[in-house]
Motif scaffolding. Structure first.
Motif, PDB file in Angstrom:
ATOM      1  N   LEU A  11     -33.456  29.825 -25.986  1.00 53.35           N
ATOM      2  CA  LEU A  11     -34.398  30.043 -24.894  1.00 53.35           C
ATOM      3  C   LEU A  11     -35.692  29.276 -25.150  1.00 53.35           C
ATOM      4  O   LEU A  11     -36.268  28.671 -24.233  1.00 53.35           O
ATOM      5  N   ALA A  12     -36.141  29.259 -26.394  1.00 54.20           N
ATOM      6  CA  ALA A  12     -37.399  28.587 -26.726  1.00 54.20           C
ATOM      7  C   ALA A  12     -37.332  27.086 -26.479  1.00 54.20           C
ATOM      8  O   ALA A  12     -38.334  26.472 -26.082  1.00 54.20           O
ATOM      9  N   VAL A  13     -36.167  26.465 -26.722  1.00 55.17           N
ATOM     10  CA  VAL A  13     -36.065  25.008 -26.546  1.00 55.17           C
ATOM     11  C   VAL A  13     -35.571  24.622 -25.158  1.00 55.17           C
ATOM     12  O   VAL A  13     -35.498  23.429 -24.846  1.00 55.17           O
ATOM     13  N   SER A  14     -35.268  25.608 -24.309  1.00 55.55           N
ATOM     14  CA  SER A  14     -34.743  25.297 -22.974  1.00 55.55           C
ATOM     15  C   SER A  14     -35.822  24.764 -22.036  1.00 55.55           C
ATOM     16  O   SER A  14     -35.517  24.054 -21.074  1.00 55.55           O
ATOM     17  N   GLY A  15     -37.075  25.145 -22.283  1.00 55.82           N
ATOM     18  CA  GLY A  15     -38.146  24.775 -21.367  1.00 55.82           C
ATOM     19  C   GLY A  15     -38.232  25.685 -20.152  1.00 55.82           C
ATOM     20  O   GLY A  15     -39.127  25.527 -19.316  1.00 55.82           O
ATOM     21  N   LEU A  16     -37.324  26.654 -20.043  1.00 58.27           N
ATOM     22  CA  LEU A  16     -37.361  27.598 -18.930  1.00 58.27           C
ATOM     23  C   LEU A  16     -38.311  28.745 -19.270  1.00 58.27           C
ATOM     24  O   LEU A  16     -38.519  29.060 -20.439  1.00 58.27           O
ATOM     25  N   ARG A  28     -28.245  25.136 -10.680  1.00 56.61           N
ATOM     26  CA  ARG A  28     -29.512  25.470 -11.330  1.00 56.61           C
ATOM     27  C   ARG A  28     -29.735  24.607 -12.572  1.00 56.61           C
ATOM     28  O   ARG A  28     -28.808  23.996 -13.103  1.00 56.61           O
ATOM     29  N   ARG A  29     -30.976  24.623 -13.050  1.00 60.15           N
ATOM     30  CA  ARG A  29     -31.272  23.973 -14.322  1.00 60.15           C
ATOM     31  C   ARG A  29     -30.581  24.726 -15.457  1.00 60.15           C
ATOM     32  O   ARG A  29     -30.437  25.948 -15.406  1.00 60.15           O
ATOM     33  N   VAL A  30     -30.179  23.999 -16.482  1.00 61.07           N
ATOM     34  CA  VAL A  30     -29.451  24.618 -17.583  1.00 61.07           C
ATOM     35  C   VAL A  30     -29.719  23.854 -18.878  1.00 61.07           C
ATOM     36  O   VAL A  30     -30.021  22.657 -18.858  1.00 61.07           O
ATOM     37  N   THR A  31     -29.641  24.568 -19.984  1.00 56.17           N
ATOM     38  CA  THR A  31     -29.676  23.961 -21.312  1.00 56.17           C
ATOM     39  C   THR A  31     -28.426  24.383 -22.055  1.00 56.17           C
ATOM     40  O   THR A  31     -28.104  25.574 -22.111  1.00 56.17           O
ATOM     41  N   LEU A  32     -27.711  23.401 -22.628  1.00 56.70           N
ATOM     42  CA  LEU A  32     -26.568  23.675 -23.488  1.00 56.70           C
ATOM     43  C   LEU A  32     -27.004  23.406 -24.928  1.00 56.70           C
ATOM     44  O   LEU A  32     -27.348  22.271 -25.267  1.00 56.70           O
ATOM     45  N   ALA A  33     -27.011  24.445 -25.742  1.00 53.95           N
ATOM     46  CA  ALA A  33     -27.411  24.311 -27.145  1.00 53.95           C
ATOM     47  C   ALA A  33     -26.172  24.495 -28.013  1.00 53.95           C
ATOM     48  O   ALA A  33     -25.570  25.567 -28.030  1.00 53.95           O
ATOM     49  N   ARG A  34     -25.791  23.430 -28.707  1.00 54.14           N
ATOM     50  CA  ARG A  34     -24.555  23.441 -29.488  1.00 54.14           C
ATOM     51  C   ARG A  34     -24.860  23.360 -30.981  1.00 54.14           C
ATOM     52  O   ARG A  34     -25.695  22.574 -31.419  1.00 54.14           O
ATOM     53  N   GLU A  35     -24.198  24.218 -31.768  1.00 54.39           N
ATOM     54  CA  GLU A  35     -24.306  24.166 -33.225  1.00 54.39           C
ATOM     55  C   GLU A  35     -25.764  24.231 -33.684  1.00 54.39           C
ATOM     56  O   GLU A  35     -26.211  23.405 -34.498  1.00 54.39           O
ATOM     57  N   ILE A  86     -28.828  19.574 -28.260  1.00 52.85           N
ATOM     58  CA  ILE A  86     -29.485  20.344 -27.204  1.00 52.85           C
ATOM     59  C   ILE A  86     -29.581  19.450 -25.980  1.00 52.85           C
ATOM     60  O   ILE A  86     -30.241  18.411 -26.007  1.00 52.85           O
ATOM     61  N   TRP A  87     -28.903  19.853 -24.919  1.00 53.07           N
ATOM     62  CA  TRP A  87     -28.805  19.033 -23.707  1.00 53.07           C
ATOM     63  C   TRP A  87     -29.449  19.779 -22.538  1.00 53.07           C
ATOM     64  O   TRP A  87     -29.193  20.967 -22.319  1.00 53.07           O
ATOM     65  N   HIS A  88     -30.293  19.063 -21.778  1.00 52.64           N
ATOM     66  CA  HIS A  88     -30.972  19.641 -20.619  1.00 52.64           C
ATOM     67  C   HIS A  88     -30.495  18.938 -19.347  1.00 52.64           C
ATOM     68  O   HIS A  88     -30.332  17.714 -19.321  1.00 52.64           O
ATOM     69  N   GLY A  96     -24.361  21.286 -12.278  1.00 52.96           N
ATOM     70  CA  GLY A  96     -23.408  20.305 -11.770  1.00 52.96           C
ATOM     71  C   GLY A  96     -23.231  19.141 -12.725  1.00 52.96           C
ATOM     72  O   GLY A  96     -22.112  18.659 -12.948  1.00 52.96           O
ATOM     73  N   GLU A  97     -24.324  18.687 -13.327  1.00 53.25           N
ATOM     74  CA  GLU A  97     -24.256  17.596 -14.302  1.00 53.25           C
ATOM     75  C   GLU A  97     -23.532  18.046 -15.571  1.00 53.25           C
ATOM     76  O   GLU A  97     -22.753  17.284 -16.154  1.00 53.25           O
ATOM     77  N   ALA A  98     -23.803  19.279 -15.980  1.00 54.18           N
ATOM     78  CA  ALA A  98     -23.146  19.802 -17.179  1.00 54.18           C
ATOM     79  C   ALA A  98     -21.641  19.901 -16.971  1.00 54.18           C
ATOM     80  O   ALA A  98     -20.852  19.606 -17.880  1.00 54.18           O
ATOM     81  N   LEU A  99     -21.233  20.303 -15.771  1.00 54.39           N
ATOM     82  CA  LEU A  99     -19.807  20.399 -15.464  1.00 54.39           C
ATOM     83  C   LEU A  99     -19.156  19.017 -15.508  1.00 54.39           C
ATOM     84  O   LEU A  99     -18.100  18.835 -16.130  1.00 54.39           O
TER      85      LEU A  99
END
Length: 289
Positions: free
Chosen positions: A123-128, A183-190, A198-200, A204-207
């Motif tokens: 959550l802290a690195v998501s920017g949300l 919606r905006r999303v952050t995928l945080a892996r490992e 960490i991808w922002h 739709g882009e994540a899919l």
């Protein structure tokens, strides 16, 4: 005689994140209840801790749940016990909450030894905005149950945070787009590990990204909360109810020009806002256009 159950946070992956207090408590505690004793033994060896006796405690396995809890409670009758999970804080989508309840009921003292948490780290690195969020844990494996949970959370204004395994990421993202929109999303892996990523972007882009890149590692997904209803009138429908009405009209064959007009009249929304929601959800569901 009452003793102390320490709830000890352990690193998510990087051993350097282990606090000095956590190491001191575990070194001084005679018994450690661990989710996986092999993982904990390696972590203890890294810091030169060899004294405590390790017990297995994993409340996810029903056949042995009562037996394992009884073993830990028996150890608590004889002395202090520390509870750890494989990573992060015990009890947060990890074994522990039922043991804590049982220890409280038995009159033992519960002492937290805070440590890393994948939830707040992502959550802290998501920017949300982090003033309010809803943690959904690991989403259900079955699509129907997963979509039902997401519909229940669709109108939450705070960020949504969930965990997902790599082999279910694609199905999860498909349902997130279908239920929540783009919606905006952050995928945080490992997180904190060697291959941390960490991808922002947007759902739709994540899919689309997950359809061309094989997911690897455990994911924490942070999703933007529901936008405020654009209608100012009291009694206006929430976003989820508007989406449901649009879906029903679509099933009845009502065209996309008439449907927003009908729903806006009932929902207390402006027609153009209903239409924008309809178009955004349609585009999110079909990112290839």
């Amino acid at each position: 005689m009452p003793h102390t159950l320490y709830i000890v946070g352990t690193p998510l992956g990087n051993a350097a994140d282990w606090s000095l207090r956590a190491q001191q408590v575990l070194a001084a505690t005679p018994v450690i209840a661990a989710e996986d004793t092999r993982v904990t033994a390696r972590l203890l060896a890294h810091c030169g801790i060899s004294g405590p006796r390790l017990l297995t405690y994993t409340d996810a396995f029903a056949p042995k749940k009562a037996q394992r809890q009884a073993e830990v409670l028996a150890a608590l009758q004889a002395g202090d016990v520390a509870l750890v999970s494989d990573a992060g804080m015990p009890g947060i989508a990890d074994p522990g909450s039922e043991l804590v309840q049982a220890a409280i009921a038995a009159g033992h003292r519960i002492v937290p030894v805070p440590g890393p948490s994948a939830v707040v780290t992502a959550l802290a690195v998501s920017g949300l905005p982090g003033e309010r969020f809803l943690f959904l844990g690991f989403l259900p494996r079955q699509r129907g149950e997963r979509q039902q949970l997401l519909r229940q959370a669709a109108d939450e204004p705070g960020a949504l945070v969930c965990f997902e395994a790599p082999h279910r990421l694609l199905d999860c993202l498909q349902d997130l787009v279908a239920v929540l929109g783009d919606r905006r999303v952050t995928l945080a892996r490992e997180l904190t590990k060697e291959h941390e990523e960490i991808w922002h972007g947007r759902l739709g882009e994540a899919l689309a990204r997950s359809q061309t890149q094989a997911p690897r590692g455990e994911y924490v997904i942070v999703i933007e909360g529901a936008p405020p209803a654009p209608a100012a009138e009291s009694g206006a429908w929430p976003v989820g109810q508007v989406r449901e009405a649009l879906a029903i009209l679509a099933q009845e064959g009502i065209d996309t020009q008439m449907a927003p007009r009908l729903v806006a009249r009932l929902a207390g929304w402006r027609k153009k806002d209903v239409y924008r929601l309809l178009v955004a959800d349609r585009d999110a569901a079909d990112p290839e256009g």
